[in-house]
Design an enzyme around this catalytic site. Structure first.
Site, PDB file in Angstrom:
ATOM      1  N   ARG A  89       0.843  -1.197   0.000  1.00 13.91           N
ATOM      2  CA  ARG A  89       0.000   0.000   0.000  1.00 13.91           C
ATOM      3  C   ARG A  89       0.878   1.247   0.000  1.00 13.91           C
ATOM      4  O   ARG A  89       1.931   1.279   0.614  1.00 13.91           O
ATOM      5  CB  ARG A  89      -0.882   0.025   1.252  1.00 13.91           C
ATOM      6  N   ARG A 405       2.198 -12.150  -0.244  1.00 11.72           N
ATOM      7  CA  ARG A 405       0.852 -12.491   0.229  1.00 11.72           C
ATOM      8  C   ARG A 405       0.330 -13.780  -0.380  1.00 11.72           C
ATOM      9  O   ARG A 405       0.723 -14.165  -1.476  1.00 11.72           O
ATOM     10  CB  ARG A 405      -0.113 -11.357  -0.164  1.00 11.72           C
TER      11      ARG A 405
HETATM   12  O1  SAT Z   1      -2.562  -4.389   1.147  1.00 14.66           O
HETATM   13  S1  SAT Z   1      -3.646  -4.564   2.137  1.00 14.66           S
HETATM   14  O2  SAT Z   1      -4.106  -3.272   2.622  1.00 14.66           O
HETATM   15  O3  SAT Z   1      -4.750  -5.254   1.537  1.00 14.66           O
HETATM   16  C1  SAT Z   1      -3.084  -5.493   3.440  1.00 14.66           C
HETATM   17  C2  SAT Z   1      -2.851  -4.730   4.694  1.00 14.66           C
HETATM   18  O4  SAT Z   1      -2.036  -3.815   4.700  1.00 14.66           O
HETATM   19  O5  SAT Z   1      -3.478  -5.048   5.723  1.00 14.66           O
END
Ligand code: SAT
Ligand code: MN
Length: 626
Positions: A89, A405
């Protein structure tokens, strides 16, 4: 499946939304308006069928975005390696374009909505040339639940489509509900990488220089440009289910929170539900799936990241998990830390930015399989890292990206609660707040009452992690683990929490707890064993709800009385250290914190309720007289 391509038609303006599986005017007009702006070669309305999923995956294998991994180990599973510039993010490029700067508040990046739209419209213009526009109708929460909400995401990323398929209830059935309601959150997403005629595509198209994740809370819109990764691109997740939903929740008396939800069954069989807020990469998935280390206790998973909570007619707070899958952090996930997650990863998984073994590899994982740090003590060899390059154990960089992930359907977890999709939700008896703090914050503290609990949530802080771009390991205040996810002014958000506390009788409110699994000793080792041993804290919490465990009053709040936290089976030396260091409040070091806490509350701006400062004053007084 309904795809219209330019080649199939011989009219002047060949691409239409005519093949749309809906007659809803609001939907058709909105899609048509964006088709004109984005100028894709084709429009594809996603139906959410398994055939569609398979076809998109096969197309991505052919395009080099996906690598099919060994079906003997993980059937129907794929590996994607992102552009190294697009791995997490991007909080700096995430905006809350509320009507005024004050409405977004001091913790959000604010932009004037009109100006931001103007800028983004220029970026979106022609952004899907050479690509397909996928129309992705989706539901956050069980279909038909009164707590669920609907959205439609437009995207040019098939990777996003298949991830949305796992993470939400996506396709035709969601579209039917949207038609009936006539209401949906409008989500527009483009990788920002149009293709000129004949131009070859890349495996992970993106446009890092122009990344912009924009939220328009008043009109319930999300416009995301330039990234294909995680919360930047799977718009149902943080953008909708937290930033936009937190605004909807404020307006409508409910809560959208960054919380796991678990069900816990004590030996007496009286199941309780607990929600827990932790920042990204602080173990929510592990906690939601934990295997308790204490006999006779069972934990089941309702959700691992987001909770939407509403009061029922009976005055209790009920929670649903708005998501349908887990988008979990891979590195560190192992048989020791989270055996249930590994069992969930049997198949139908998307792995992003993990390491993999080449086709000719032998050894523990075998050919064409995935690996990440801690999955096994000895890494397989040969191994390719997340850049797709040869990796050796003595390399100075990890094989899997720290924010690598897995995406997997929630239903595949062996620990999933049978009622996880109950449209009523599950009644919440306790809420925990926890950060990653090497010092000061005790293992568990019970709030004196709701207002005190809101204060503890508001002064939460945590070390930053790789879930967001930027420095890792820096302590920052992260109120309610929502700092990057509040869609409006943090002061109003805290006021909303206080209002929630006045919405039902005090006995029906969940009890609030402050926890910290991450205290370190002078050698920088974690003191608390964590993982399955967190069940000991859950046990104390349940016993506090039932009124059977003792607590002792401290200036910070109620800590477990000596011997009331079950430490059986832990060796004597560690037990002593836990008692002495994790289950005490040190008034001197907390007194030193007071000015920092005051400054923190002041920095949250002038909408922070007075009551929070009163709480701080009371804490100060209690510390002085301790
Ligand atoms: O990239 S995400 O926001 O979906 C995962 C997280 O930071 O919790
Ligand atoms: Mn999260």
């Amino acid at each position: 499946m309904a795809t219209t391509t330019a080649q199939e038609s011989d009219t002047e303006d060949p691409i239409t939304t005519g093949a749309a599986p809906t007659s809803s005017r609001v939907v058709l007009e909105w899609v048509e308006q964006w088709r004109n702006i984005l100028q894709p070669d084709a429009v594809h309305w996603c139906d959410g069928s398994p055939q569609e999923y398979d076809q998109l995956c096969n197309e991505m294998v052919a395009a080099g975005t996906f690598l099919r991994i060994n079906p003997d180990n993980h059937p129907n599973s794929f590996l994607a390696l992102s552009d190294p510039r697009d791995v997490a993010r991007v909080e700096e490029q995430t905006f809350i374009a509320a009507a005024t700067r004050e409405d977004a508040g001091p913790t959000n990046n604010w932009r004037d909505p009109t100006e931001l739209k103007e800028k983004l419209l220029a970026d979106f213009s022609g952004a899907m040339k050479g690509r397909t526009l996928y129309v992705v109708p989706f539901c956050m929460g069980p279909l038909g639940s009164h707590i669920s909400q609907y959205g439609i995401q437009l995207t040019d990323s098939p990777y996003v489509v298949v991830n949305m398929d796992i993470m939400t209830r996506m396709g035709q059935s969601a579209l039917k509900h949207i038609e009936a309601k006539g209401q949906f959150v409008r989500c527009v997403h483009s990788l920002g990488y149009p293709l000129a005629a004949g131009e070859a595509d890349v495996a992970w198209p993106c446009n890092p220089d122009k990344r912009c994740i924009a939220h328009f809370p008043e009109t319930r819109e999300i416009w995301s440009f330039g990234s294909g990764y995680g919360g930047n691109a799977l718009l149902g997740k943080k953008c909708f289910a937290l930033r936009i939903a937190s605004v909807m929740a404020r307006d409508d008396g409910w809560m959208a929170e960054h919380m796991l939800i678990l069900g816990v069954t004590p030996p007496n069989g009286e199941k309780k539900y607990i929600a827990a807020a932790f920042p990204s990469q602080c173990g929510k998935t592990n906690m939601a799936m934990m295997v308790p280390s204490i006999p006779g206790w069972k934990v089941e998973t309702v959700g691992d990241d987001i909770a939407w909570m509403r009061f029922g007619d009976d005055g209790q707070l009920y929670a649903i998990n708005p998501e349908a899958g887990f988008f979990g952090v891979a590195p560190g996930t192992s048989d020791k830390t989270n055996p249930n997650a590994l069992k969930a990863l049997v198949g139908n998984c998307i792995f992003t930015n993990v390491a993999h073994t080449p086709p000719n590899a032998n050894g523990f994982v075998g050919a064409d399989d995935v690996w990440w740090e801690d999955l096994s003590e000895t890494p397989p060899s040969p191994l390719m890292d997340w850049h797709g390059q040869n990796w050796q154990p003595d390399s100075d960089r990890p094989a899997a990206h720290p924010n690598a992930r897995f995406t997997v359907p929630a239903a595949q977890a062996p620990c999933i609660a049978p009622e996880w999709e109950d449209p009523k939700g599950v009644p919440i008896s306790a809420i925990m707040f926890g950060g990653r703090r090497a010092d000061a914050v005790p293992l568990v503290t019970e709030a004196r009452d709701w207002e005190h609990g809101v204060f503890l949530g508001a002064i939460m802080s945590s070390e930053t992690t790789a879930a967001a771009a930027g420095a890792v390991g820096k302590i920052r205040f992260d109120p309610f683990a929502m700092l990057p996810f509040m869609g409006y002014n943090v002061g109003d958000y805290i006021a909303h929490w206080l209002e929630i506390g006045n919405s039902t009788s005090p006995e029906q409110l969940p009890k609030l707890f402050w926890v910290n699994w991450f205290r370190r000793d002078s050698d920088n080792h974690f003191i608390w064993p964590g993982f399955g041993d967190n069940a000991r804290v859950v046990k104390w919490v349940v016993e506090r709800i039932q009124g059977t465990a003792e607590a002792m009053d401290t200036p910070l709040g109620l800590l477990p009385a000596p011997d009331s936290l079950d430490l059986s089976g832990i060796d004597a030396e560690l037990r002593e250290q836990i008692q002495a260091e994790l289950l005490t409040c040190d008034p001197d070091s907390w007194s030193e914190e007071i000015p920092r806490l005051k400054q923190h509350l002041e920095q949250l701006g002038n909408r922070v309720p007075r009551k929070l400062f009163d709480q701080l004053d009371s804490l100060k007084r209690r510390l002085e007289t301790a």
